[in-house]
Design a protein around this motif. Structure first.
Motif, PDB file in Angstrom:
ATOM      1  N   HIS A  95       1.305  -6.242   6.918  1.00  0.00           N
ATOM      2  CA  HIS A  95       1.622  -5.710   8.242  1.00  0.00           C
ATOM      3  C   HIS A  95       2.465  -6.684   9.058  1.00  0.00           C
ATOM      4  N   TRP A  96       2.198  -7.965   8.937  1.00  0.00           N
ATOM      5  CA  TRP A  96       3.011  -8.930   9.673  1.00  0.00           C
ATOM      6  C   TRP A  96       4.392  -9.061   9.041  1.00  0.00           C
ATOM      7  N   ARG A  97       4.468  -8.949   7.726  1.00  0.00           N
ATOM      8  CA  ARG A  97       5.794  -8.976   7.095  1.00  0.00           C
ATOM      9  C   ARG A  97       6.624  -7.784   7.557  1.00  0.00           C
ATOM     10  N   LEU A  98       5.974  -6.632   7.679  1.00  0.00           N
ATOM     11  CA  LEU A  98       6.690  -5.457   8.172  1.00  0.00           C
ATOM     12  C   LEU A  98       7.091  -5.625   9.635  1.00  0.00           C
ATOM     13  N   ALA A  99       6.341  -6.409  10.383  1.00  0.00           N
ATOM     14  CA  ALA A  99       6.741  -6.710  11.760  1.00  0.00           C
ATOM     15  C   ALA A  99       8.055  -7.488  11.768  1.00  0.00           C
TER      16      ALA A  99
END
Length: 238
Positions: A12-16
């Motif tokens: 999820h943070w990578r997608l951020a």
């Protein structure tokens, strides 16, 4: 040496970071591509710095905080593009700012657990420029994974909030457009499009640029992004 799991190692943070890459690519397409650099260039640089620094802080990736000082000259140079129109500024300064943004990004996020002597040549991304492209496979895995998680409810709430806020944004956007001719022109450029070859090219261009910037960010937050050892050559004198 093993590293503890940081927020940036989660999907999820990578997608951020990928979302930030998309925002940068879209901003570039609307306000910088084939247009005269002006205040839009300063806004673009500011968006990059604020977005990247904020996200890096949230994901605990600000490993070399002394590099934050480089943001000041970058912003000053970006302002020069706004106030000066000579050939040196308009033709070359944006490329210098882009280079400084690159160096700023690769420096501030580099991990140095072994306390090696700092050297730009030993930053992995400097010596291996193909790493962002390699990260494309991980980007597509993150995008198309079907695994459900506890964050799904959060995403639904965000979507609902966006739907509710959309009419409010449209109303205020109309008010700003009627009061500011420049803002009105920007809004017109955003929403005035037809399905033409030029439009398809813009979508493709934005998609590719997002992949490159996203791959770049993926490299920077990867646990293996570690400063290498600078070997000192020792000469023996008889």
């Amino acid at each position: 040496m093993k590293f503890q799991t940081s927020p940036s190692t989660t999907r999820h943070w990578r997608l951020a970071y990928l979302g930030l890459a998309l925002a940068i690519a879209v901003f570039y397409d609307f306000f910088l591509y084939k247009v005269h650099y002006g205040f839009g260039f300063f806004l673009f640089v500011s968006l990059y710095l604020i977005g990247f620094i904020a996200l890096a802080e949230l994901t605990k990736q600000l490993h070399q905080k002394w590099a934050l000082w480089f943001a000041l000259p970058i912003l000053v140079l970006a302002l020069d593009v706004v106030f000066f129109n000579n050939d040196l500024v308009t033709n070359y300064l944006p490329y210098l700012v882009a280079l400084l943004l690159f160096l700023f990004s690769v420096t501030i996020t580099i991990k140095n657990p072994h306390k090696f002597l700092f050297s730009f040549a030993k930053i992995p991304l400097v010596s291996k420029f193909d790493q962002p492209i390699v990260k494309w496979f991980q980007i597509f895995r993150d995008l198309f994974t079907s695994k459900e998680s506890k964050h799904d409810r959060l995403y639904k709430n965000i979507a609902i909030a966006m739907v509710i806020s959309a009419p409010i944004l449209l109303i205020f956007g109309e008010l700003f457009a009627s009061a500011d001719a420049v803002f009105a022109e920007w809004v017109h450029n955003i929403f005035d499009f037809n399905i033409t070859l030029e439009f398809v090219w813009r979508i493709f261009r934005t998609f590719v640029l997002t992949l490159f910037i996203g791959g770049f960010f993926y490299v920077l937050v990867d646990p293996s992004y570690i400063l290498g050892d600078k070997k000192m050559n020792v000469f023996k004198i008889d």
